[in-house]
Design a protein around this motif. Structure first.
Motif, PDB file in Angstrom:
ATOM      1  N   ALA A 100      40.609  46.978  52.056  1.00 16.13           N
ATOM      2  CA  ALA A 100      39.343  47.213  51.377  1.00 16.13           C
ATOM      3  C   ALA A 100      39.188  46.329  50.149  1.00 16.13           C
ATOM      4  O   ALA A 100      38.095  45.992  49.747  1.00 16.13           O
ATOM      5  CB  ALA A 100      39.221  48.672  50.978  1.00 16.13           C
ATOM      6  N   ILE A 101      40.282  45.966  49.551  1.00 21.45           N
ATOM      7  CA  ILE A 101      40.222  45.110  48.378  1.00 21.45           C
ATOM      8  C   ILE A 101      40.910  43.806  48.728  1.00 21.45           C
ATOM      9  O   ILE A 101      42.041  43.816  49.167  1.00 21.45           O
ATOM     10  CB  ILE A 101      41.028  45.705  47.215  1.00 21.45           C
ATOM     11  CG1 ILE A 101      40.631  47.131  46.968  1.00 21.45           C
ATOM     12  CG2 ILE A 101      40.872  44.862  45.961  1.00 21.45           C
ATOM     13  CD1 ILE A 101      39.265  47.304  46.441  1.00 21.45           C
TER      14      ILE A 101
ATOM     15  N   LEU B  17      51.761  49.635  41.377  1.00 17.54           N
ATOM     16  CA  LEU B  17      51.813  48.507  42.310  1.00 17.54           C
ATOM     17  C   LEU B  17      53.015  47.609  42.114  1.00 17.54           C
ATOM     18  O   LEU B  17      53.328  46.803  42.985  1.00 17.54           O
ATOM     19  CB  LEU B  17      50.531  47.676  42.204  1.00 17.54           C
ATOM     20  CG  LEU B  17      49.279  48.378  42.709  1.00 17.54           C
ATOM     21  CD1 LEU B  17      48.129  47.403  42.767  1.00 17.54           C
ATOM     22  CD2 LEU B  17      49.501  48.984  44.075  1.00 17.54           C
TER      23      LEU B  17
ATOM     24  N   SER C  73      53.525  47.503  46.486  1.00 19.23           N
ATOM     25  CA  SER C  73      52.583  46.509  46.983  1.00 19.23           C
ATOM     26  C   SER C  73      53.390  45.385  47.597  1.00 19.23           C
ATOM     27  O   SER C  73      54.621  45.421  47.582  1.00 19.23           O
ATOM     28  CB  SER C  73      51.697  45.978  45.857  1.00 19.23           C
ATOM     29  OG  SER C  73      52.474  45.199  44.979  1.00 19.23           O
TER      30      SER C  73
ATOM     31  N   SER D 121      48.004  49.046  47.409  1.00 19.42           N
ATOM     32  CA  SER D 121      47.094  48.040  46.876  1.00 19.42           C
ATOM     33  C   SER D 121      45.734  48.043  47.555  1.00 19.42           C
ATOM     34  O   SER D 121      44.788  47.495  47.048  1.00 19.42           O
ATOM     35  CB  SER D 121      47.724  46.659  47.004  1.00 19.42           C
ATOM     36  OG  SER D 121      47.923  46.362  48.364  1.00 19.42           O
ATOM     37  N   GLU D 122      45.664  48.626  48.716  1.00 18.57           N
ATOM     38  CA  GLU D 122      44.388  48.636  49.419  1.00 18.57           C
ATOM     39  C   GLU D 122      44.198  50.003  50.035  1.00 18.57           C
ATOM     40  O   GLU D 122      45.148  50.625  50.493  1.00 18.57           O
ATOM     41  CB  GLU D 122      44.391  47.563  50.521  1.00 18.57           C
ATOM     42  CG  GLU D 122      44.421  46.154  49.945  1.00 18.57           C
ATOM     43  CD  GLU D 122      45.027  45.148  50.908  1.00 18.57           C
ATOM     44  OE1 GLU D 122      45.275  45.536  52.062  1.00 18.57           O
ATOM     45  OE2 GLU D 122      45.243  44.008  50.480  1.00 18.57           O
ATOM     46  N   ARG D 123      42.961  50.392  50.099  1.00 17.93           N
ATOM     47  CA  ARG D 123      42.693  51.750  50.509  1.00 17.93           C
ATOM     48  C   ARG D 123      43.213  52.086  51.917  1.00 17.93           C
ATOM     49  O   ARG D 123      43.840  53.130  52.109  1.00 17.93           O
ATOM     50  CB  ARG D 123      41.195  52.018  50.363  1.00 17.93           C
ATOM     51  CG  ARG D 123      40.876  53.499  50.428  1.00 17.93           C
ATOM     52  CD  ARG D 123      39.878  53.709  51.516  1.00 17.93           C
ATOM     53  NE  ARG D 123      39.562  55.118  51.654  1.00 17.93           N
ATOM     54  CZ  ARG D 123      39.357  55.656  52.851  1.00 17.93           C
ATOM     55  NH1 ARG D 123      39.478  54.910  53.918  1.00 17.93           N
ATOM     56  NH2 ARG D 123      39.048  56.917  52.953  1.00 17.93           N
TER      57      ARG D 123
ATOM     58  N   LEU E 197      42.010  52.145  41.354  1.00 19.87           N
ATOM     59  CA  LEU E 197      42.870  50.968  41.420  1.00 19.87           C
ATOM     60  C   LEU E 197      43.464  50.571  40.064  1.00 19.87           C
ATOM     61  O   LEU E 197      44.641  50.223  39.991  1.00 19.87           O
ATOM     62  CB  LEU E 197      42.115  49.797  42.056  1.00 19.87           C
ATOM     63  CG  LEU E 197      43.000  48.612  42.416  1.00 19.87           C
ATOM     64  CD1 LEU E 197      44.071  49.002  43.413  1.00 19.87           C
ATOM     65  CD2 LEU E 197      42.161  47.472  42.985  1.00 19.87           C
TER      66      LEU E 197
ATOM     67  N   LEU F 280      42.891  41.767  43.661  1.00 21.58           N
ATOM     68  CA  LEU F 280      43.865  42.689  43.128  1.00 21.58           C
ATOM     69  C   LEU F 280      44.833  41.968  42.197  1.00 21.58           C
ATOM     70  O   LEU F 280      45.125  42.420  41.102  1.00 21.58           O
ATOM     71  CB  LEU F 280      44.638  43.304  44.291  1.00 21.58           C
ATOM     72  CG  LEU F 280      45.790  44.202  43.865  1.00 21.58           C
ATOM     73  CD1 LEU F 280      45.227  45.496  43.353  1.00 21.58           C
ATOM     74  CD2 LEU F 280      46.712  44.420  45.027  1.00 21.58           C
TER      75      LEU F 280
ATOM     76  N   ARG G 178      43.186  40.919  48.515  1.00 21.36           N
ATOM     77  CA  ARG G 178      44.459  40.803  47.831  1.00 21.36           C
ATOM     78  C   ARG G 178      44.337  39.996  46.542  1.00 21.36           C
ATOM     79  O   ARG G 178      44.893  40.320  45.526  1.00 21.36           O
ATOM     80  CB  ARG G 178      45.412  40.107  48.790  1.00 21.36           C
ATOM     81  CG  ARG G 178      46.715  39.703  48.202  1.00 21.36           C
ATOM     82  CD  ARG G 178      47.638  40.866  48.176  1.00 21.36           C
ATOM     83  NE  ARG G 178      48.754  40.564  47.306  1.00 21.36           N
ATOM     84  CZ  ARG G 178      49.742  41.408  47.106  1.00 21.36           C
ATOM     85  NH1 ARG G 178      49.737  42.569  47.692  1.00 21.36           N
ATOM     86  NH2 ARG G 178      50.726  41.086  46.305  1.00 21.36           N
TER      87      ARG G 178
END
Lengths: 873, 484
Positions: free
Chosen positions: B10-11, A35, A39, A50-52, A27, B16, B13
């Motif tokens: 999974a993360i 990103l 994103s 941004s997310e898996r 990340l 992040l 927001r």
């Protein structure tokens, strides 16, 4: 395509190579290099890194990675070839290596996870970061000195200091002051939702005193119609409806209108906003309804009012019926959705937060945990209990105390007993006369068969001989008339029977009329006993987790903590809602005053200082004038939360009073620097909402009835699909008084975007479609309004109907040449109708009516249809 | 049916974002958010004006219009499109294997009384109840592996129309109007043709735009009497007086606008009145089936009492898509396919009303070269149980009904971009469960959007801080095998 890469430095504890993780290793690379484009909600090429799971899903070119196969993964391909990132240096060998290794290792998230695990962010532990706590809206409003501005002649209220200051910093200025006519029309619509009358315009013009405008605003603020206008704004965010509808059945709510009237009244009385919230959220607990119910003779008006106020927490859609307990998984399908909707309404209206995202997982934008979601839910759990759900139609609170209910029961039981007596007497009476009749008829039978007939009809049907069957068939109805003929036969033969029955019926009717009944209140109340609130994994009622206690969002830094103690066993209400309402209404609460201040502002400028009035979190917009918002909020909370005071700050300002027109020559710089007019270098042109449009159409024709309050006026659907007020009901009330059905809005209001209440509505949509134009041009409602307007002109201003029409419809004097243009249309239209009339002489049934009146109606209709009528400058 | 896998990011927001803040060092988080707010985050500056002007699709479309033939009540797949010889063989026997616990009202297996036979070059089997539709076998792709998530009508209807079993979401026709706009501004983008005999179950919500702006909701058009609400005034106006009124209105509006340069809304409203005036003519024209030859009318069964009503709506649908309407929905009164009792007679009756008209629609579209650009979607909210239903503990021997069945059922597609002459996916030997190429509603929706040139992942509507999609949280994919 094979690109050399260095082995990345990912060795932990010197010896054991650890597995790469998405969060720790991948990340950071994506964050710094990818990103910016990949994103958010509209990521480039549809690819969100941004997310898996989003990486796995990929973008328009397909999935970004194939697990354990970097060589055939698009993500690797684009990075390896140097195609990505398109700006800046290519990724370093180490960075590339991390990505490649991570993909080949299975692209997992954390050790032991399959990468699709949800519970990883379903955590009780939810560390708040400094930046979370410091987010502007979670900190209490700050005291700001009024900024100094260069020119002071436009300075009227503190609003101007802040607005002028930011304008001047950008080298801009306010537009000049709107004309008195424009200003009065704007203010009148803003405050009461109707246009000023020609007399009001003239008075305002002639009033040369320096505070003429201030006095005009005071007049409007104290009008009873002010509450109708601003109450409607609040009803939008409260999600008000007179029906509950979820399924095809949209059940009417008969007493919800009392809440609507409460809201109107609260605005009219300038009820302090903190009190307004306290009553709506916990009115029953605030005024101790439960003790009054148990101990007093009567409920005081204050208690009744507070109970009605809690209708605010009964606005969520809920179609539950008794037989719902047979539905499989009914809690998840029906009960929890109602609680969740109600919580969303409560949070978005009072706190401006979108907590519902946290129902299934920690909030994606705001520091609100899933744990906190259920702590908030626990506040409503006292009243809404999935495990012991009260079907919505059984939630009836009579406006009465226990003693009233008891004596009503006694009274009604007594009446029932008396009614039963009389019913019994009627039966006795009837059998007596039936017997008399039978004897009378039997006496008329020939002597030879009388005995046999009587024996035959008295014998059991099964045991009759053939002869007896014959006789009974023949004479049964003669002796004992069939029940449908009985009453008539008896009254023909025995007039005294009829009069006796009539007396008894009258006695029964009078007792039914004396039955004790109470009005009802659509109130919220806690059910007895304590209730557990389970954390729901993934928001699913089928996977409950640990129990949570009532609580609030921790990141909001209110000076006073939320405080609630589990009550001792015996109390009738849990105090959860009152504890929440007290926390919410503390003067230094970071959100409460700001959110309301912003709503008031929104309806005066068409856009809030925060343009997302139901989202003060990170996904919302930042305030355009943060210091102004703080100043107004502190002033608001500091002056008995007076909404009317807030109006005055705004209305009296030069900022509000400036022109809305865009003047290319003057505004060239401004429109370049601030094309959206966020800094307010001019007022905004605004379209009226549905209700003021309909109300004004009736108002200009003198039709609108100004009666305030009352039971909602029912609606009816017509075969063509149109929905209007039901037959034989008042068609001329203000729009706020018509039944709000979730399943079918009043056509005229629905056409102009009156919201259909799914939950609530913070900002109305505004559509401009041709079906709207069809409604304006062709519906009976608008045609009738135009006719009424024309009739009004004929009776009030027969000499100069055209210029009067302008004055009434547009609340201004005719402009140069305007009367002439309109008169030209009027006269040529008269000629057309005269011609039509001539042509119709052969077929009189086609005659269009008096030409002058027709033409005047057309003129009025087009004024009502015109842009000037429904836009305010 | 698990949809869990796609829900969770999974993360979080927010985590992040703070990492991004740290990553950029000196740049304040607020600045970063501000920038994000201008283009990335969902509810930034809310869009408040919406229209149906033509929009750019995400990719080249295969079809320009959709006609949804929605079969309220849930047609019996094993009697129509999904032949099950074993079910017939074991007629009257007990159901083999596991049967869902909510099917406990069903009893013995009920073989279809109807014969199936291979049709067309492709030889796909159709029931004898669909003699005419079967004639188009080579144009039709039957999906035999549909499943849905609820066994109540309304919930399953919401799923079929809006993608989830919760109320209040937009119909996919509304999504199409939102994503693509419409070619003919003089007609609504989304037209619903309800049965003149009465509304279907769930009534007007069948064409609701949910939380999408109302401009995207379906316009119900009546096939008897005045077609559109307020299309004409109750009392007719003479043409010359009406024209003079509108000219006068335009004059008023132009004068008003001249003093307010740059206010696009005012222009839009002026335009909406002009469109309304044109719509009065174009809608009347579009819906005037008197213009059709008798041959065409017969094609739709308008000469027979049984097929007249549905046929007329099919013909109206053709005239509408021909004129650029984006989405047309044809509905039947109530829920005629809901054959809890007398499944044989009920299903037969529904087919008698619809088979010929639907076939006529396909033929007519084909003949006019419109089938290539029109997607036909036929189906209901679920299928029906392969076993007989018992009502109140009784079974009507010889008059059996079938209960609701969400676990496996059939729908079919034809027209623009569809590879006809195939049956995709399969249920088990008895028609209980979708087992081969299981097709969730989200896949069907993704396919429809795909054919119309839209990506179900990119077609989003920002609401409450979230980007809403037709396919919501489902891991959905257009079904490649169906595409030509």
């Amino acid at each position: 395509m094979v690109v050399a890469f260095q082995t990345p430095p990912i060795v932990a504890n010197d010896t054991q190579p650890r597995k790469l993780t998405f969060v720790d290793d991948v990340l950071p690379i994506l964050t710094s290099r990818c990103l910016k484009c990949h994103s958010g909600n509209r990521p480039k090429a549809g690819l969100n890194l941004s997310e898996r799971p989003l990486v796995m899903r990929g973008g328009i070119s397909g999935p970004a990675i194939r697990v354990a196969a970097a060589q055939s993964s698009l993500l690797w391909d684009r990075i390896a070839t140097g195609e990505m990132p398109p700006q800046g240096p290519p990724l370093s060998g180490a960075e590339k290596g991390i990505i490649r290794t991570w993909i080949n290792d299975g692209a997992i998230n954390q050790a032991g996870e399959d990468g699709e695990v949800i519970d990883s962010h379903e955590s009780d532990e939810y560390p708040l970061t400094e930046s979370d706590r410091n987010f502007w809206s979670f900190r209490p409003a700050q005291h700001h000195k009024l900024p100094s501005v260069e020119t002071s002649h436009r300075m009227r209220t503190p609003v101007d200091s802040f607005v002028l200051h930011s304008l001047q910093q950008a080298g801009l200025n306010l537009s000049s002051e709107a004309t008195p006519e424009t200003l009065l029309r704007r203010t009148t619509f803003d405050l009461i939702g109707l246009p000023p009358t020609p007399e009001e315009v003239t008075d305002f013009h002639q009033d040369t005193s320096p505070d003429a405008y201030e006095r005009a605003t005071d007049r409007l603020l104290s009008s009873p119609h002010y509450g109708e206008r601003w109450g409607r704004h609040w009803l939008d965010i409260a999600g008000y409806a007179d029906s509950t509808g979820v399924l095809g059945a949209d059940y009417p709510l008969h007493f919800m209108f009392r809440y609507r009237d409460y809201v109107i009244q609260a605005f009219n009385q300038d009820k302090p906003y903190d009190r307004f919230l306290l009553e709506q959220i916990a009115g029953d607990e605030l005024v101790d309804y439960h003790s009054a119910f148990a101990q007093e003779e009567r409920l005081s008006p204050k208690i009744v009012e507070a109970l009605i106020a809690t209708g605010f927490l009964r606005t969520a859609p809920d179609s539950s019926r008794e037989d719902f307990n047979t539905i499989k998984n009914v809690e998840a399908l029906y009960y929890y959705p109602t609680i969740n909707d109600q919580l969303k309404i409560l949070m978005s209206s009072t706190l401006g937060l979108t907590v519902h995202c946290a129902k299934c997982h920690n909030h994606m934008f705001d520091p609100i945990s899933q744990q906190e979601y259920y702590e908030l839910q626990a506040i409503l759990m006292g009243a809404y209990r999935p495990k012991s759900w009260i079907p919505q139609m059984h939630r009836r609170v009579p406006e009465a105390t226990k003693s009233q209910l008891d004596s009503a029961k006694k009274h009604n039981d007594q009446l029932d007993a008396e009614i039963a007596e009389r019913n019994k007497a009627k039966e006795v009476l009837q059998s007596k006369y039936v017997q008399l009749l039978a004897e009378l008829r039997a006496a008329e039978l020939p002597d030879s068969i009388r005995e046999d007939v009587l024996l035959a009809v008295q014998e059991k049907a099964a045991e009759r001989t053939a002869l007896q069957s014959y006789l009974s068939e023949k004479f049964q109805t003669l002796l004992f008339p069939a029940s449908e003929d009985l009453t008539k036969t008896l009254s023909d033969n025995y007039p005294e029977y009829t009069s006796n029955v009539k007396t008894l019926d009258a006695e029964i009717a009078s007792r039914n009329g004396r039955r004790a009944v109470f009005d009802e209140i659509r109130a919220i109340y806690d059910l007895p006993g304590d209730v557990p609130t389970p954390f729901l994994h993934r928001g699913d009622a089928l996977t409950p987790g640990h129990l949570v206690e009532p609580g609030v969002v921790r990141v909001v830094s209110a000076p006073q903590q939320f405080a609630w103690d589990r009550p001792t066993a015996a109390v009738p209400t849990s105090g959860r809602r009152l504890a929440f309402a007290r926390w919410l209404t503390q003067p230094s609460h970071p959100l409460t005053a700001r959110v309301m201040t912003n709503r008031i502002w929104l309806h005066h400028f068409g856009r809030g200082i925060v343009s997302t009035p139901d989202d003060f979190g990170r996904a919302g917009e930042l305030p355009s004038h943060p210091q102004l918002l703080d100043w107004l909020s502190i002033d608001f909370a500091g002056h008995r939360w007076s909404v009317k005071r807030l109006h005055r700050h705004i209305l009296h300002s030069s900022t509000y009073r400036q022109q809305s027109a865009f003047i290319p020559a003057t505004h060239a710089t401004a429109s370049q620097q601030d094309p959206e007019n966020k800094l307010l270098w001019r007022q905004r042109l605004r379209r009226l909402e549905a209700e003021p449009i309909r109300d004004s159409m009736l108002f200009v024709g003198g039709r609108l009835r100004k009666q305030i309050f009352g039971r909602h006026i029912p609606l009816a659907s017509h075969p063509n699909g149109e929905v209007t007020n039901a037959p034989n009901t008042d068609a001329y009330r203000r729009s706020i008084y018509y039944q709000v059905l979730r399943s079918k809005p009043l056509t005229m209001l629905g056409a102009f975007d009156q919201p259909r209440m799914k939950t609530n509505c913070a900002v109305r949509d505004q559509s401009t479609v041709s079906t709207q134009a069809l409604t304006v041009l062709n519906s009976d409602q608008t045609v009738n309004a135009a006719q009424a307007f024309a009739a009004h002109l004929e009776s009030e201003a027969a000499k100069n109907p055209v210029s009067t029409a302008i004055r009434i419809a547009y609340s201004r004097a005719p402009r140069v040449g305007e009367t002439e243009t309109m008169t030209a249309f009027f006269e040529s239209q008269i000629k057309r109708y005269q011609q039509l009339q001539k042509e119709a002489e052969t077929a009189p049934e086609k005659a269009p009516g008096a030409p002058r009146f027709q033409a005047l109606t057309d003129l009025c209709h087009m004024l009502l249809s015109s842009n000037e009528f429904i836009y305010i400058d | 049916m698990s949809i869990r896998n796609t829900i969770p990011p999974a993360i979080p927001r927010r985590q992040l974002l703070s990492q991004m803040g740290a990553g950029f060092g000196g740049i304040a988080l607020s600045a970063l958010l501000q920038e994000a707010g201008s283009g990335h985050l969902a509810t930034a500056a809310p869009q408040t004006h919406f229209d149906v002007s033509l929009k750019q699709p995400h990719q080249a479309p295969r079809a320009k219009a959709v006609i949804q033939l929605f079969m309220h009540g849930g047609p019996s797949h094993v009697d129509l499109l999904d032949p099950k010889p074993l079910l017939t063989k074991h007629d009257g026997g007990t159901a083999p294997g596991e049967v869902a616990d909510d099917e406990n009202r069903t009893t013995y297996l009920l073989g279809s009384p109807f014969k199936f036979s291979p049709r067309g070059q492709s030889g796909i089997e159709y029931s004898e109840l669909l003699p005419h539709i079967g004639g188009h076998a080579d144009r039709i792709a039957v999906i035999r592996s549909m499943f849905t998530e609820h066994r109540n009508h309304e919930h399953a209807i919401w799923m079929a129309h809006t993608g989830r079993i919760i109320p209040g979401r937009p119909h996919y026709g509304s999504w199409l109007a939102y994503g693509l706009g419409t070619e003919n501004q003089e007609l609504p983008a989304f037209v619903s043709l309800p049965d003149p005999a009465g509304l279907p179950v769930d009534e007007t919500r069948n064409w609701s735009a949910g939380w999408l702006p109302p401009v995207y909701q379906g316009t119900p058009v009546r096939s008897v009497g005045p077609p559109v609400l307020h299309l004409h005034p109750t009392k007719a106006r003479a043409q010359n007086t009406d024209a003079a009124r509108l000219a006068f209105l335009k004059e008023l509006n132009e004068r008003h606008k001249a003093a307010r340069p740059g206010e696009l809304e005012l222009d839009a409203r002026i335009k909406s009145f002009e469109l309304a005036a044109r719509m009065q003519l174009s809608a009347t024209e579009a819906l005037n089936i008197e213009q059709e030859t008798l041959t065409t009318q017969r094609l739709y069964g308008m000469h027979e009492d049984k097929t007249k009503s549905y046929g007329k709506r099919c013909l109206m649908a053709r005239r509408l898509v021909e004129r650029g309407v984006r989405f047309v929905q044809i509905l039947m009164q109530g829920q005629p396919w809901d054959t809890h009792t007398a499944n044989t007679a009920g299903t037969k009756d529904c087919c008698a009303q619809t088979d010929l008209p639907v076939s006529g629609l396909l033929t007519d579209l084909e003949q006019r070269g419109l089938l290539d650009s029109t997607l036909i979607v036929w189906g209901g909210e679920f299928g029906r149980t392969p076993a007989a239903e018992q009502r109140d503990g009784n079974i009507a021997k010889g008059n059996e009904g079938r209960d609701h069945h969400p676990y496996g059922f059939s729908v079919w597609l034809a027209g623009g971009g569809i590879q006809g002459g195939q049956a995709y996916g399969a249920t088990d030997d008895f028609g209980y469960r979708s087992v081969v190429d299981r097709t969730q509603t989200a896949d069907l929706h993704a396919t429809i959007l795909h054919l119309m040139g839209l990506s179900h992942e990119e077609l989003v509507f920002g609401r409450n801080g979230r980007d809403e999609r037709l396919t919501d949280v489902y891991d959905a994919h257009p079904i490649k095998a169906l595409l030509s």
